[in-house]
Design an enzyme around this catalytic site. Structure first.
Site, PDB file in Angstrom:
ATOM      1  N   LYS A 123      29.034  19.144 -32.209  1.00 12.19           N
ATOM      2  CA  LYS A 123      29.055  20.597 -32.117  1.00 12.19           C
ATOM      3  C   LYS A 123      30.495  21.102 -32.064  1.00 12.19           C
ATOM      4  CE  LYS A 123      28.356  23.006 -28.319  1.00 12.19           C
ATOM      5  NZ  LYS A 123      27.725  23.657 -27.148  1.00 12.19           N
ATOM      6  N   ASP A 141      24.222  24.643 -31.671  1.00 11.13           N
ATOM      7  CA  ASP A 141      24.166  24.921 -30.247  1.00 11.13           C
ATOM      8  C   ASP A 141      22.740  25.287 -29.855  1.00 11.13           C
ATOM      9  OD1 ASP A 141      23.785  27.461 -31.214  1.00 11.13           O
ATOM     10  OD2 ASP A 141      25.545  28.335 -30.273  1.00 11.13           O
TER      11      ASP A 141
END
Length: 213
Positions: A123, A141
Site C-alpha cells: 500500500k 486501503d
C-alpha cells in the site's frame, strides 16, 4: 443493465471523476520521504491526526539524515498520538537510516526497492509510485477494499494484495492512482463504514451491485 466487471469499472471511474474532479492524497506532504513517514503513521490512525503530528516531527528533524539520527524513543515521544508509537518509531528510524546510507537521501522508485525499506508494504509503495513518481499504482486501503466489494468490482475479497491484482485486470493503469483516491473521497463523504451509507445521494447508485444493479 447487466455490467461486466470491466464495464462496471469504467462507469464507476467516469462517475467518480464527475463527483470528485480534484482528488489527491489526504496525507499532507512536501517531499517523498515525508509521505513515507506519514503513511507509516497512518496505520490504524486517521490521516487528519497524522497531519497534525508530523509538523512537530519535522520541526525537530527536518531532513532524512536528522531523522535517521534520532533515537527511537525521541521519535516515539512525538508520534505516540498516532498509536502503536514504538513500532512506528522503530520502523521510521530504520527506514530513514536505509534511505540515508543506501540511497543517498533519495526515495527509490521501484516496487522492489520500496518493499525492501523497513515498515513499507505494498500500500505504501503504491502510494509513493503513484503520487510521487506518476507510475501506475493501485492503493488498496480499507476504503478501496470495502467499496470495491460493495460495488461489485471484486467479490468477497478482503486480502489487499488479491484486491490489487483483481483491480489491475479491470482498471486502466493510468486511472488506478486517482481512482483509489476518489474511493477514499467517496467513502468519507457518502458511503461510510461507520454509519448508514447515503445511497440516495450516491453518485454510484445506478451501477452499485450492493443495491442490486
Amino acid at each position: 443493465m447487466k455490467y461486466t466487471k470491466k464495464q462496471r469499472a469504467m462507469e464507476i471511474i467516469r462517475l467518480l471523476k464527475e463527483e470528485y474532479p480534484d482528488t489527491e492524497c489526504t496525507l499532507e506532504f512536501s517531499e517523498a520521504w515525508k509521505l513515507l513517514v506519514s503513511v507509516r503513521l497512518a496505520a490504524q490512525c486517521t490521516d487528519a491526526r497524522v497531519n497534525l503530528v508530523v509538523p512537530l516531527l519535522y520541526e525537530k528533524y527536518p531532513t532524512i539524515e536528522a531523522l535517521s539520527g534520532a533515537s527511537v524513543e525521541a521519535i516515539e515521544e512525538i508520534v505516540k498520538p498516532c498509536g502503536l508509537g514504538h513500532s512506528k518509531a522503530r520502523d521510521i528510524k530504520a527506514c530513514m537510516e536505509m534511505l540515508h546510507t543506501v540511497y543517498a537521501d533519495r526515495v527509490p522508485d521501484t516496487m522492489e526497492e520500496l518493499l525492501a525499506l523497513p515498515g513499507v508494504g505494498r500500500k505504501s509503495a503504491n502510494l509513493i509510485l503513484g503520487d510521487i513518481y506518476g507510475k501506475p499504482a493501485i492503493v488498496t486501503d480499507t476504503h478501496c477494499i470495502r467499496l470495491d466489494n460493495g460495488v461489485g468490482l471484486v467479490d468477497g475479497v478482503k486480502d489487499p494484495y488479491k484486491v490489487e491484482m483483481e483491480l489491475r485486470k479491470i482498471i486502466p493503469l493510468k486511472e488506478g492512482n486517482d481512482f483509489c483516491h476518489r474511493l477514499v473521497d467517496h467513502g468519507r463523504a457518502v458511503c461510510s463504514a461507520k454509519k448508514t451509507p447515503d445511497c440516495v445521494r450516491c453518485c454510484l447508485k445506478n451501477v452499485c451491485k450492493q443495491v442490486g444493479v
